[in-house]
Design an enzyme around this catalytic site. Sequence first.
Site, mmCIF file in Angstrom:
data_model
loop_
_atom_site.group_PDB
_atom_site.id
_atom_site.type_symbol
_atom_site.label_atom_id
_atom_site.label_comp_id
_atom_site.label_asym_id
_atom_site.label_seq_id
_atom_site.Cartn_x
_atom_site.Cartn_y
_atom_site.Cartn_z
ATOM 1 N N ASP A 23 8.701 8.166 -6.013
ATOM 2 C CA ASP A 23 10.108 8.821 -5.668
ATOM 3 C C ASP A 23 10.095 8.912 -4.022
ATOM 4 O O ASP A 23 10.902 9.946 -3.685
ATOM 5 C CB ASP A 23 10.018 10.194 -6.168
ATOM 6 C CG ASP A 23 8.669 11.164 -5.770
ATOM 7 O OD1 ASP A 23 7.934 10.505 -4.961
ATOM 8 O OD2 ASP A 23 8.512 12.150 -6.422
ATOM 9 N N GLY A 48 4.916 10.304 -8.851
ATOM 10 C CA GLY A 48 5.664 9.071 -9.394
ATOM 11 C C GLY A 48 6.269 8.526 -8.203
ATOM 12 O O GLY A 48 6.190 8.876 -6.985
ATOM 13 N N ARG A 96 0.887 -1.243 -0.039
ATOM 14 C CA ARG A 96 -0.060 0.165 -0.093
ATOM 15 C C ARG A 96 0.779 1.232 0.024
ATOM 16 O O ARG A 96 0.458 2.178 -0.839
ATOM 17 C CB ARG A 96 -1.075 -0.010 1.248
ATOM 18 C CG ARG A 96 -2.024 1.221 1.252
ATOM 19 C CD ARG A 96 -3.137 1.066 2.275
ATOM 20 N NE ARG A 96 -3.681 -0.193 2.367
ATOM 21 C CZ ARG A 96 -4.633 -0.418 3.192
ATOM 22 N NH1 ARG A 96 -4.724 0.180 4.159
ATOM 23 N NH2 ARG A 96 -5.495 -1.763 2.922
ATOM 24 N N HIS A 124 -5.570 -6.549 -2.728
ATOM 25 C CA HIS A 124 -6.535 -6.660 -1.757
ATOM 26 C C HIS A 124 -6.898 -7.763 -1.231
ATOM 27 O O HIS A 124 -7.787 -8.141 -0.489
ATOM 28 C CB HIS A 124 -7.755 -5.854 -2.047
ATOM 29 C CG HIS A 124 -7.537 -4.291 -2.223
ATOM 30 N ND1 HIS A 124 -8.958 -3.347 -2.626
ATOM 31 C CD2 HIS A 124 -6.573 -3.514 -1.985
ATOM 32 C CE1 HIS A 124 -8.258 -2.311 -2.606
ATOM 33 N NE2 HIS A 124 -7.212 -2.279 -2.054
ATOM 34 N N THR A 126 -8.741 -16.007 2.789
ATOM 35 C CA THR A 126 -7.328 -16.359 3.099
ATOM 36 C C THR A 126 -6.733 -14.937 3.169
ATOM 37 O O THR A 126 -5.812 -14.462 2.486
ATOM 38 C CB THR A 126 -6.799 -17.047 1.813
ATOM 39 O OG1 THR A 126 -7.098 -16.496 0.602
ATOM 40 C CG2 THR A 126 -7.317 -18.467 1.694
ATOM 41 N N ASP A 165 -3.131 -14.498 -3.113
ATOM 42 C CA ASP A 165 -3.867 -15.447 -4.097
ATOM 43 C C ASP A 165 -5.016 -14.752 -4.685
ATOM 44 O O ASP A 165 -5.021 -13.622 -4.578
ATOM 45 C CB ASP A 165 -4.285 -16.728 -3.429
ATOM 46 C CG ASP A 165 -5.141 -16.659 -2.309
ATOM 47 O OD1 ASP A 165 -5.898 -15.544 -2.150
ATOM 48 O OD2 ASP A 165 -5.733 -17.451 -1.362
ATOM 49 N N ASP A 213 -9.964 -9.590 2.265
ATOM 50 C CA ASP A 213 -10.417 -11.203 1.711
ATOM 51 C C ASP A 213 -10.448 -11.939 2.964
ATOM 52 O O ASP A 213 -9.761 -12.322 3.765
ATOM 53 C CB ASP A 213 -9.090 -11.536 1.010
ATOM 54 C CG ASP A 213 -9.287 -12.909 0.496
ATOM 55 O OD1 ASP A 213 -10.318 -13.812 0.695
ATOM 56 O OD2 ASP A 213 -8.434 -13.531 0.145
ATOM 57 N N HIS A 243 0.670 3.960 -2.864
ATOM 58 C CA HIS A 243 0.540 5.611 -2.503
ATOM 59 C C HIS A 243 1.553 6.606 -2.957
ATOM 60 O O HIS A 243 1.235 7.690 -3.164
ATOM 61 C CB HIS A 243 0.086 5.639 -1.152
ATOM 62 C CG HIS A 243 -1.286 5.201 -0.790
ATOM 63 N ND1 HIS A 243 -2.278 6.180 -0.166
ATOM 64 C CD2 HIS A 243 -2.244 4.128 -1.075
ATOM 65 C CE1 HIS A 243 -3.452 5.209 -0.006
ATOM 66 N NE2 HIS A 243 -3.159 4.242 -0.492
ATOM 67 N N ASP A 244 2.679 6.036 -2.818
ATOM 68 C CA ASP A 244 3.997 6.949 -3.263
ATOM 69 C C ASP A 244 3.861 6.958 -4.860
ATOM 70 O O ASP A 244 3.877 8.217 -5.251
ATOM 71 C CB ASP A 244 5.208 5.895 -3.063
ATOM 72 C CG ASP A 244 6.442 6.918 -3.336
ATOM 73 O OD1 ASP A 244 6.350 8.028 -2.951
ATOM 74 O OD2 ASP A 244 7.439 6.383 -3.745
ATOM 75 N N ASN A 291 -4.558 9.540 3.205
ATOM 76 C CA ASN A 291 -3.289 8.574 3.605
ATOM 77 C C ASN A 291 -3.491 8.690 5.309
ATOM 78 O O ASN A 291 -3.034 7.515 5.820
ATOM 79 C CB ASN A 291 -2.117 9.298 3.352
ATOM 80 C CG ASN A 291 -1.728 9.010 1.819
ATOM 81 O OD1 ASN A 291 -2.357 8.222 1.042
ATOM 82 N ND2 ASN A 291 -0.971 10.014 1.206
#
Length: 338
Positions: free
Chosen positions: A81, A79, A69, A200, A256, A261, A253, A73-74, A101
Amino acid sequence: MALSLSFGPLSVHFMVLVLSILNTSIHASDPPLTLDYYSSTCPTVFDIVRKETECAVLSDPRSAALLVRLHFHDCFVQGCDGSVLLDDTVTLKGEKKAPSNRHSLKGFDIIDGIKNMVESECPGVVSCADILTIAARDAVILVGGPYWDVPVGRKDSVTAGYALAETNIPTANEGLVPIIAKFLYQGLSVTDMVALAGAHSIGVARCENFRDRIYGDFRATSGLNPISASYLSSLRSICPPIHGGENNITAMDNVTPNLFDNSFYHTLLKGEGLLNSDQEMYSSVLGIQTRELVKKYAADSLAFFQQFSDSMVKMGNITNLESFANGEVRKNCRFVNT
């Protein structure tokens, strides 16, 4: 640029918007990244990052989702960075406290630990942006996901994009069309979007981000299945309908949760996606192309793994040439060098 969006009839206004977005995209098509960038200056960097990431994930499997994540988000702001890693200072407003964030990003301490180990071996050589990108790959592998080669050579930004975090980061309750537009802006396709959403398969979401879904159309998409009804009841016990419990969490999820997966896509087929933004890929009337991709990845885990790997490389190559022109290798990932 070829555009293949099988949505059915869309308004002329939207198509103009998409084309406008594409024409102002900040991503660079040919970033100056290579697989052997550190072969002579820091040949052990991949080993160090892998070892430290392994320690973090073995200690807490949720760390894998945190790192992926952070990387996402970066890359979607200025870009890839390392701008997301910057703390606020008197002269710099970082991205960490941007509304999109503030409650969703953790794992900064993991990157700090990796950076310290890399600095002890190769001082002033490896950027925080590269460390984050490598760590995200290693984290996915450690919870059962695919391997991919990570091109390196990124520079760390000396600026941050607080405002861009609000405009560029997709949100949990956003519709399919605006989310696709945000991916197109970064030079990523609809296929990339559906594949990257597969991250996710690991991680958790806060009540604040799935409340609208479970008190909205969850029952309509999941039908009369008793198992789905029981799952919905469980979710509502975690997240009250109006106020309170905003920070209560549950796995995205529920089958699992700590294994990377393709079961995430199976939850969408059953109409049990936790986030509106995820379920829209299968249930939206506009999601003709995304629906077929969800079916494909649910049926073929190898196809999902291959596309996820390709899309992660593509996302990791999103660059802002400003970072290469004026960037640096930070000594501390939280602060610009002085």
